[in-house]
Design a protein around this motif. Sequence first.
Motif, PDB file in Angstrom:
ATOM      1  N   SER A  70      28.815  64.523  45.087  1.00 38.05           N
ATOM      2  CA  SER A  70      28.537  64.327  43.689  1.00 38.05           C
ATOM      3  C   SER A  70      28.737  63.019  43.473  1.00 38.05           C
ATOM      4  O   SER A  70      29.259  62.174  44.263  1.00 38.05           O
ATOM      5  CB  SER A  70      29.272  65.349  42.913  1.00 38.05           C
ATOM      6  N   ARG A  71      28.364  62.440  42.112  1.00 40.03           N
ATOM      7  CA  ARG A  71      28.589  61.064  41.796  1.00 40.03           C
ATOM      8  C   ARG A  71      29.031  61.049  40.212  1.00 40.03           C
ATOM      9  O   ARG A  71      28.288  61.864  39.623  1.00 40.03           O
ATOM     10  CB  ARG A  71      27.304  60.259  42.153  1.00 40.03           C
ATOM     11  N   ASP A  72      29.622  60.033  39.813  1.00 41.72           N
ATOM     12  CA  ASP A  72      30.091  59.830  38.658  1.00 41.72           C
ATOM     13  C   ASP A  72      29.900  58.655  38.469  1.00 41.72           C
ATOM     14  O   ASP A  72      30.399  57.513  38.712  1.00 41.72           O
ATOM     15  CB  ASP A  72      31.593  60.147  38.355  1.00 41.72           C
ATOM     16  N   LYS A  75      32.045  55.939  36.583  1.00 35.89           N
ATOM     17  CA  LYS A  75      33.167  55.418  37.329  1.00 35.89           C
ATOM     18  C   LYS A  75      32.618  54.655  38.567  1.00 35.89           C
ATOM     19  O   LYS A  75      33.475  54.413  39.425  1.00 35.89           O
ATOM     20  CB  LYS A  75      34.057  56.546  37.844  1.00 35.89           C
TER      21      LYS A  75
END
Length: 116
Positions: A70-72, A75
């Motif tokens: 997953s990625r944010d 951030k």
Amino acid sequence: QVQLVESGGGLVQPGGSLRLSCAASGITFRFNTISWYRQAPGKERALVTSITVSGRTTYVDSVKDRFTASRDNAKNTVYLQMNSLKPEDTAVYYCMTRDSYGMDYWGKGTLVTVSS
């Protein structure tokens, strides 16, 4: 200067879980596909998963249904949630990205050891 820093590795028992993080700087993170590779002792580095700018993921068969990337983008961080870990998952895990010129950037890796 592009930097990728992995963290979250450690020793875990078979069947356990870990979450790795890859923090990026020096790139427009939201425009980059990020990949996770791993290198087991005595073996070549191999692709585990990639996550595109839209969040689409692909996985090597050996980790499907156990690992989730997953990625944010806020951030500048990509995560790799690893569940149901097996001894054969023991490796140094690296994140990698490629810029628009075809230059690859690698982190220094984080060690995951799955052992009882």
